[in-house]
Every structure is written in C-alpha cells, then in structure tokens.
Design an enzyme around this catalytic site. Structure first.
Site, PDB file in Angstrom:
ATOM      1  N   SER A  69      23.053  11.011  95.082  1.00  0.00           N
ATOM      2  CA  SER A  69      22.616  12.432  95.629  1.00  0.00           C
ATOM      3  C   SER A  69      23.643  13.402  95.502  1.00  0.00           C
ATOM      4  CB  SER A  69      22.201  12.202  96.986  1.00  0.00           C
ATOM      5  OG  SER A  69      22.312  13.766  97.728  1.00  0.00           O
TER       6      SER A  69
ATOM      7  N   HIS B 205      19.010  11.548  92.431  1.00  0.00           N
ATOM      8  CA  HIS B 205      19.119  11.863  93.710  1.00  0.00           C
ATOM      9  C   HIS B 205      18.733  13.952  94.381  1.00  0.00           C
ATOM     10  CE1 HIS B 205      16.500  11.318  97.158  1.00  0.00           C
ATOM     11  NE2 HIS B 205      17.960  11.885  98.427  1.00  0.00           N
TER      12      HIS B 205
ATOM     13  N   ASP C 152      18.450  16.184  96.592  1.00  0.00           N
ATOM     14  CA  ASP C 152      17.943  16.688  97.785  1.00  0.00           C
ATOM     15  C   ASP C 152      17.379  18.275  98.160  1.00  0.00           C
ATOM     16  OD1 ASP C 152      17.981  14.863  99.436  1.00  0.00           O
ATOM     17  OD2 ASP C 152      20.556  14.622  99.000  1.00  0.00           O
TER      18      ASP C 152
ATOM     19  N   MET D 254      16.464  21.629 100.260  1.00  0.00           N
ATOM     20  CA  MET D 254      16.512  21.460 101.976  1.00  0.00           C
ATOM     21  C   MET D 254      16.474  23.074 102.418  1.00  0.00           C
ATOM     22  SD  MET D 254      19.571  19.628 103.009  1.00  0.00           S
ATOM     23  CE  MET D 254      19.740  18.113 103.111  1.00  0.00           C
TER      24      MET D 254
ATOM     25  N   HIS E 257      13.948  14.654  96.623  1.00  0.00           N
ATOM     26  CA  HIS E 257      13.253  14.508  97.541  1.00  0.00           C
ATOM     27  C   HIS E 257      13.230  15.657  98.814  1.00  0.00           C
ATOM     28  CE1 HIS E 257      15.389  12.906 101.497  1.00  0.00           C
ATOM     29  NE2 HIS E 257      14.586  13.326 101.985  1.00  0.00           N
TER      30      HIS E 257
ATOM     31  N   MET F 108      12.750  18.419 101.894  1.00  0.00           N
ATOM     32  CA  MET F 108      13.621  18.295 102.899  1.00  0.00           C
ATOM     33  C   MET F 108      13.166  20.149 102.787  1.00  0.00           C
ATOM     34  SD  MET F 108      16.914  16.142 103.066  1.00  0.00           S
ATOM     35  CE  MET F 108      16.747  16.348 101.726  1.00  0.00           C
TER      36      MET F 108
ATOM     37  N   MET G 237      14.639   7.326 105.394  1.00  0.00           N
ATOM     38  CA  MET G 237      15.110   7.543 105.993  1.00  0.00           C
ATOM     39  C   MET G 237      16.412   6.513 107.325  1.00  0.00           C
ATOM     40  SD  MET G 237      15.476  10.611 104.579  1.00  0.00           S
ATOM     41  CE  MET G 237      17.107  10.686 105.139  1.00  0.00           C
TER      42      MET G 237
ATOM     43  N   GLY H 292      24.848  15.218 104.257  1.00  0.00           N
ATOM     44  CA  GLY H 292      25.392  14.078 103.487  1.00  0.00           C
ATOM     45  C   GLY H 292      26.692  13.416 104.494  1.00  0.00           C
TER      46      GLY H 292
ATOM     47  N   ASP I 231      18.175   6.674 102.661  1.00  0.00           N
ATOM     48  CA  ASP I 231      18.892   7.357 101.915  1.00  0.00           C
ATOM     49  C   ASP I 231      19.217   7.812 103.682  1.00  0.00           C
ATOM     50  OD1 ASP I 231      20.251   9.781 101.274  1.00  0.00           O
ATOM     51  OD2 ASP I 231      17.650  10.821 100.911  1.00  0.00           O
TER      52      ASP I 231
ATOM     53  N   GLY J 210      25.023   9.334  97.961  1.00  0.00           N
ATOM     54  CA  GLY J 210      25.763  10.423  97.934  1.00  0.00           C
ATOM     55  C   GLY J 210      27.857  10.297  97.993  1.00  0.00           C
ATOM     56  N   SER J 211      27.879  10.417  98.872  1.00  0.00           N
ATOM     57  CA  SER J 211      29.308  10.155  99.352  1.00  0.00           C
ATOM     58  C   SER J 211      29.118   8.746  98.519  1.00  0.00           C
ATOM     59  CB  SER J 211      29.873  10.217 101.027  1.00  0.00           C
ATOM     60  OG  SER J 211      28.843  10.957 101.472  1.00  0.00           O
TER      61      SER J 211
HETATM   62  C1  DX5 Z   1      20.555  13.056 104.161  1.00  0.00           C
HETATM   63  C2  DX5 Z   1      20.035  12.968 102.367  1.00  0.00           C
HETATM   64  C3  DX5 Z   1      20.831  12.490 101.740  1.00  0.00           C
HETATM   65  C4  DX5 Z   1      22.103  12.558 101.384  1.00  0.00           C
HETATM   66  C5  DX5 Z   1      23.240  10.918 101.782  1.00  0.00           C
HETATM   67  O1  DX5 Z   1      19.670  14.517 104.674  1.00  0.00           O
HETATM   68  O2  DX5 Z   1      18.684  12.904 102.425  1.00  0.00           O
HETATM   69  O3  DX5 Z   1      20.277  12.588 100.345  1.00  0.00           O
HETATM   70  O4  DX5 Z   1      23.112  13.290 100.260  1.00  0.00           O
HETATM   71  O5  DX5 Z   1      24.539  11.439 101.592  1.00  0.00           O
HETATM   72  P1  DX5 Z   1      24.971  10.097 101.934  1.00  0.00           P
HETATM   73  O6  DX5 Z   1      25.193   9.244 101.441  1.00  0.00           O
HETATM   74  O7  DX5 Z   1      26.654  10.678 101.927  1.00  0.00           O
HETATM   75  O8  DX5 Z   1      24.687   9.356 103.628  1.00  0.00           O
HETATM   76 ZN    ZN Z   2      18.095  12.731 100.161  1.00  0.00          ZN
END
Ligand code: DX5
Ligand code: ZN
Length: 218
Positions: free
Chosen positions: A7, A32, A34, A36, A65, A67, A136, A143, A174, A196-197
């Site tokens: 991500s 990925h 995201d 938002m 994705h 949101m 989720m 993240g 995710d 992500g992280s």
């Molecule tokens: C959260 C996102 C994720 C996020 C995951 O709302 O949909 O994709 O980036 O990040 P990590 O892996 O750091 O939890």
């Molecule tokens: Zn996501």
C-alpha cells in the site's frame, strides 16, 4: 494464488512514481492504492489524477481501494486512471450490484470490502459476482494500525461459504499485516495481502515482500 499488494499510503508521496517502481523491482504482485475522501473515512489521501500520473511508470496491476462515498459516481475516473481492480465498500451508499456491473462493464475486476463491524454474510450474495472480497483487518482510514484478530472469523466464514458454492474467489486482508499476522490471515483463508508499513518502512523491501510471501505459504 498468493499475492502481495504493498500500500503506497506508507510511501514517500513526494516520490510516488519512484516508490511504485521500487515495489515492482522488489517483487510486489500488485500495487495497492488507498483512495480516501474525508467523508466515508476521516482522512483524505489522493484521487484518480494522482493514480493516472504513475500509471506509465510500472506494469504492476493497480489494486484501487475506494474508501469513498458514492463510489459508483467515480468508477469511470478510476478506470481511465488505469485501475485493474477496483474495490469499494459495501457500507457506502452505492448499490453493490450496480457498482460491480459498472466496474465489469469497463473490463476491470471488482472487489467488495467490509469494515470490521460488518458481518461476513453481507458479502455472501456477491461471491459469484465479485472477483475479490476485502476483509478490513483495521478500521479503514489510516495506515500503521494494529491488526484486529477478531476479523479472522469472518475470513474463515467467507472462505467456507465460497468453497461450499465451489467459487474460487480472492480474499484480501488489509491493515496491520506483518510477517506474523500474515500467517494468521493465510490460515483463516486469505490469499491477497496488503501491507503498507511492513513493506515501505522495512530496511529492505524485497526481503519484506519475500518474507510475507513465504509466511503466507506456510
Ligand atoms: C487503511 C488502508 C490500508 C493501509 C494499510 O485504511 O486501507 O491499505 O494503508 O497500512 P498498514 O499495512 O500500515 O496497516
Ligand atoms: Zn487499503
């Protein structure tokens, strides 16, 4: 088939194109993205023009994705931006049937996502229609949160129901995925892992992706 989808929310946004290339070189299967809107979730990330700006830099499938509220209104924009898979939330205000049909009409794969409080049964009617279900494993919006183990029962329920119906569907998880939680999620029945992280903040992203894949295969 197991897929690792880093991500970019955890990447360096000032060098987004380079970060996408880095993930491709490091062995990611998908990228990925995201999206938002500050309304469906309480954070704002980026939209279709940003995705379009990096489309030419990599061949990786773009796993978008959404949101956002009213996802149906924006499917055309994300298709034009180069999405290969578009996932929207069943809790949003667009009809799920209509939104899946719209995505498919543009030749793109459709995913349906559920937040932690939404039961697995909410997606049962779509197992034969959608290409992917995203469970989720954190509250969407940010993240770097901790994996919610209590969401694993839903992954198992969805996998069991899909198997009962003879449907081979992708189940994506995710949020909070790392070298340990990936094992738990894979055992529950997930096969697509967003991280992500765990990837972008790793010292060596290629090693991080390899470890996630290896642990998911255990
Ligand atoms: C959260 C996102 C994720 C996020 C995951 O709302 O949909 O994709 O980036 O990040 P990590 O892996 O750091 O939890
Ligand atoms: Zn996501």
């Amino acid at each position: 088939m197991i897929k690792i989808s880093p991500s970019v929310l955890a990447s360096d946004f000032s060098r987004l194109g380079d970060e996408a290339e880095r993930m491709e070189k490091c062995g990611a299967d998908w990228l990925h993205l995201d999206v938002m809107d500050g309304h469906f979730v309480s954070n704002i990330s980026f939209g279709a023009p940003v995705i379009a700006s990096i489309r030419g830099r990599v061949k990786l499938p773009f796993d978008v994705h959404l949101m956002i509220s009213e996802p149906l209104r924006y499917i055309d924009d994300f298709a034009k931006a180069g999405a290969d898979i578009i996932t929207f939330h069943i809790e949003s205000d667009s009809g799920a049937d209509e939104t899946v049909e719209k995505i498919h009409s543009l030749g793109i794969k459709a995913g349906i996502s559920i937040k932690p409080a939404t039961p697995a049964s909410a997606v049962f009617p779509y197992l034969g229609k959608a290409d992917m279900i995203l469970v989720m494993t954190v509250e969407p919006g940010f993240g770097g949160q901790s994996f919610m183990f209590e969401t694993m029962d839903k992954v198992s329920e969805i996998r069991r129901e899909a198997d009962r119906l003879g449907i081979d569907i992708d189940i994506q998880v995710d949020g909070g995925i790392n070298d340990k939680t990936v094992v738990t999620a894979a055992q529950a029945g997930a096969n697509v892992f967003v991280a992500g992280s765990a990837v972008f903040r790793a010292e060596n992203a290629a090693d991080a992706i390899m470890t996630l894949r290896k642990n998911a295969e255990k």
